[in-house]
Design an enzyme around this catalytic site. Structure first.
Site, PDB file in Angstrom:
ATOM      1  N   HIS A  78      14.630  -1.466  66.584  1.00 24.61           N
ATOM      2  CA  HIS A  78      13.964  -0.995  67.807  1.00 24.61           C
ATOM      3  C   HIS A  78      12.694  -0.198  67.516  1.00 24.61           C
ATOM      4  CE1 HIS A  78      15.742   2.701  66.445  1.00 24.61           C
ATOM      5  NE2 HIS A  78      15.189   3.373  67.433  1.00 24.61           N
ATOM      6  N   HIS A 125       8.110   3.016  68.849  1.00 33.10           N
ATOM      7  CA  HIS A 125       9.526   3.120  69.213  1.00 33.10           C
ATOM      8  C   HIS A 125       9.722   2.441  70.566  1.00 33.10           C
ATOM      9  CE1 HIS A 125      13.335   4.903  70.440  1.00 33.10           C
ATOM     10  NE2 HIS A 125      13.474   5.479  69.245  1.00 33.10           N
TER      11      HIS A 125
END
Length: 212
Positions: free
Chosen positions: A119, A134
């Site tokens: 992620h 992120h």
């Protein structure tokens, strides 16, 4: 004789006039030469002053641009629902609410880490900017589901290269907030970090860092 005296006086006066003329001519030449040498120096000083004025009297030694890794809406990092990001504890940056599930390289550089949960990506530009990308809030809990990375640790990448695919719809249906922090993690290496707001497409200018 009187005629001889007059002759000497005449020739002496003539020689004196010639010498005076030559001295005046030499002095005029030297003064003119000095003027022609000084003019370019004056012009150069004016140019330097104009350059200083045009830059607000600030000499920028180092300036690096981070281009947007995603398309979407840009918000201040301080508006993040995560207090760590909101307080800029990891560095200055922005939030992007993505409108497509793709992450592109924001500069030429090196992939430092692709997190196991896929992620998030940490990378460094060739100019030394360290960036954390992120995707979403708490998406580490998905353990890589709905994320497909296209790079690995240590890869050299070019600006605009596809780094990561993610499924916006499925991540949203799982109940995750898609606000995505883009953070200059070595913020303290710079004197200023400027960000934009509004809507961006991938590869638009997003963040500019300065060293004075």
């Amino acid at each position: 004789s009187p005629d001889g005296g007059l002759g000497k006086t005449f020739w002496g006066a003539l020689i004196g006039m010639i010498v005076s003329f030559l001295v005046a001519a030499i002095l005029s030449f030297l003064v003119y030469k000095d003027d022609t040498v000084k003019e370019p120096e004056t012009a150069s000083e004016n140019d330097n002053q104009n350059k200083l004025k045009s830059s607000g009297d600030t000499i920028v030694i180092n300036q690096s641009v981070v281009y947007s890794p995603m398309s979407g809406k840009v918000l201040p990092l301080t508006e993040s629902e995560d207090p760590v990001h909101a307080q800029e504890a990891l560095g200055k940056g922005v939030l992007i609410i993505p409108n497509e599930g793709k992450v592109y390289s924001p500069f030429d550089g090196t992939i430092e880490i692709v997190y196991d949960s896929k992620h998030a990506i940490g990378m460094t530009s060739n100019e030394g900017v360290e960036l954390l990308i992120h995707v979403g809030m708490d998406t580490v809990k998905l353990k890589g589901k709905y994320f497909t990375p296209h790079v690995s640790n240590g890869d050299k990448v070019k600006k605009g290269q596809l780094l990561l695919d993610f499924d916006i719809d499925k991540i949203s249906k799982e109940g995750y907030n898609l606000e995505s922090p883009i953070i200059v993690s070595n913020t303290f290496d710079y004197d200023n970090v400027d960000t934009i707001s509004g809507t961006v497409r991938s590869e638009d200018e997003l963040i500019t860092v300065y060293k004075n």
